[in-house]
Design an enzyme around this catalytic site. Sequence first.
Site, PDB file in Angstrom:
ATOM      1  N   ASP A   8      28.501 105.461 -18.283  1.00 24.70           N
ATOM      2  CA  ASP A   8      27.047 105.933 -17.499  1.00 24.70           C
ATOM      3  C   ASP A   8      26.852 107.273 -18.468  1.00 24.70           C
ATOM      4  O   ASP A   8      27.397 107.995 -19.043  1.00 24.70           O
ATOM      5  CB  ASP A   8      27.697 107.039 -16.838  1.00 24.70           C
ATOM      6  N   TYR A  10      12.120 113.321  -8.659  1.00 19.65           N
ATOM      7  CA  TYR A  10      11.584 112.288  -9.952  1.00 19.65           C
ATOM      8  C   TYR A  10      10.642 112.348 -10.371  1.00 19.65           C
ATOM      9  O   TYR A  10      10.181 112.403 -11.768  1.00 19.65           O
ATOM     10  CB  TYR A  10      11.640 111.100  -8.539  1.00 19.65           C
ATOM     11  N   ASN A  14      15.032 103.940 -20.347  1.00 18.18           N
ATOM     12  CA  ASN A  14      14.489 102.926 -19.097  1.00 18.18           C
ATOM     13  C   ASN A  14      15.384 103.218 -18.017  1.00 18.18           C
ATOM     14  O   ASN A  14      14.540 102.795 -17.059  1.00 18.18           O
ATOM     15  CB  ASN A  14      14.587 101.292 -19.161  1.00 18.18           C
ATOM     16  N   ALA A  15      16.833 103.605 -18.209  1.00 17.00           N
ATOM     17  CA  ALA A  15      17.651 103.894 -16.741  1.00 17.00           C
ATOM     18  C   ALA A  15      16.946 104.929 -15.969  1.00 17.00           C
ATOM     19  O   ALA A  15      16.137 106.266 -16.553  1.00 17.00           O
ATOM     20  CB  ALA A  15      19.357 104.073 -17.085  1.00 17.00           C
TER      21      ALA A  15
END
Length: 444
Positions: free
Chosen positions: A259, A351, A286-287
Amino acid sequence: MSDKYQGFVQSPVGKLLVKNLGLPNPTPLERYTEGAPLVDGTVLVGGRGRLAESLPGLLDLLGIASSQAAAEGETFKGLVFDATGLTGSADLHALRDFFTPVLRSLDTCPRVVVLGTPPESVEGGERVAQRALEGFTRSLGKEIGHGGTVQLAYVAEGAEAASASTLAFLLSPKSAYVSGQVVRIGATGTTKAVEVTDWQRPLEGKVALVTGASRGIGEQIARVLHRDGATVVGVDVPQAASELQALMRELDGDHLTLDITGKDAPQRIAHHLKEKHGGVDVVVHNAGITRDKKLANMAEDRWDSVLAVNLIAPERITRELLDQGVVNENGRIVGVASIAGIAGNVGQTNYAASKAGVIGLVDSLAGEMKDGITINAVAPGFIITQMTAAVPFATREVGQRMNAMSQGGLPVDVAETIAWYANPGSTAVNGNVVRVCGQMMLGA
């Protein structure tokens, strides 16, 4: 996943409705296939300035055929105009003189690139003229049609020879879903050129770390970097271990399951890269996750989890890798932002904040990079994935059509843009944020 509307308008009934109702008629985009030439056709070169004499040689180095004159009836796959010689507003007439006679002579999915001087590096009338190029290229990008793209590359003085990798990307099908963008070459950091020995496999012998690599956009990033010669180290959460391991076996790569928000994650990643690979050449953050809600209904865990994965983890990992010297000379750090971080989106304050923060990370670190290391970001728009397939139909259609190409992009479009940043020849490309969005009508 496929664009069902795009398939429909290619049918006999769809073609009839498009013709009679004026519906969007997106052109199927040409995308790069391994082993194909960068440009399947001729590029017309024009203009006057610092790059005019060297452009034919740069294109020849890339295996791209070029011409400096248009014969009657000749068609072109691309146009490159050197606007670095425009020093005042009156000189802008040269844009019309070059482009207007040849725009009807372009093949399907053409590429147009205008080369300028960074406005902040010049004064007076020259600064005015160079800044005007942004309005010109963005407008032409919305006019060109037929799957075409238009870009502006500001090339700093002394960085002329360092523009090859950018020309290779912008003139090829690798930039299929990138249009209306402004790229700066040599504006931050080095202006030197680095020789690329093999343009088919520029990452041969390099090590690339990709987070969130098991599926979707991350999987395509891993595949494209592997295609370009890199040994890929994929990172993902333990729940995705089986998919990650299968992909890395297929790509003959390496994997690490953890994680990335864990307290010791940066140290574990740094240790793994040093011990097993002697360092890393390309780092792709990218995650990412979404936990959408309007701010009035936003629970604390929704806010915190998105910021932790999308922004705080990339910050911490980047700092650890740089502090420990794990990123090799001429290394690359790439963040995955989003058009939401630029234009905003209803229900995505968390976000959008995280993705705007990724852009802030690029801004804050670009001037600190040493030893040829660069940091840049991509900002995807509507990319067709399993996640977007779950979006309600009406919302999905608006997302796909509200751009100059009237269609959504594919994960490979994001991956190809990252591969351009990763190219060893892109040393002078630093501090950029390029939107992979088909030139969205809002925020792009």
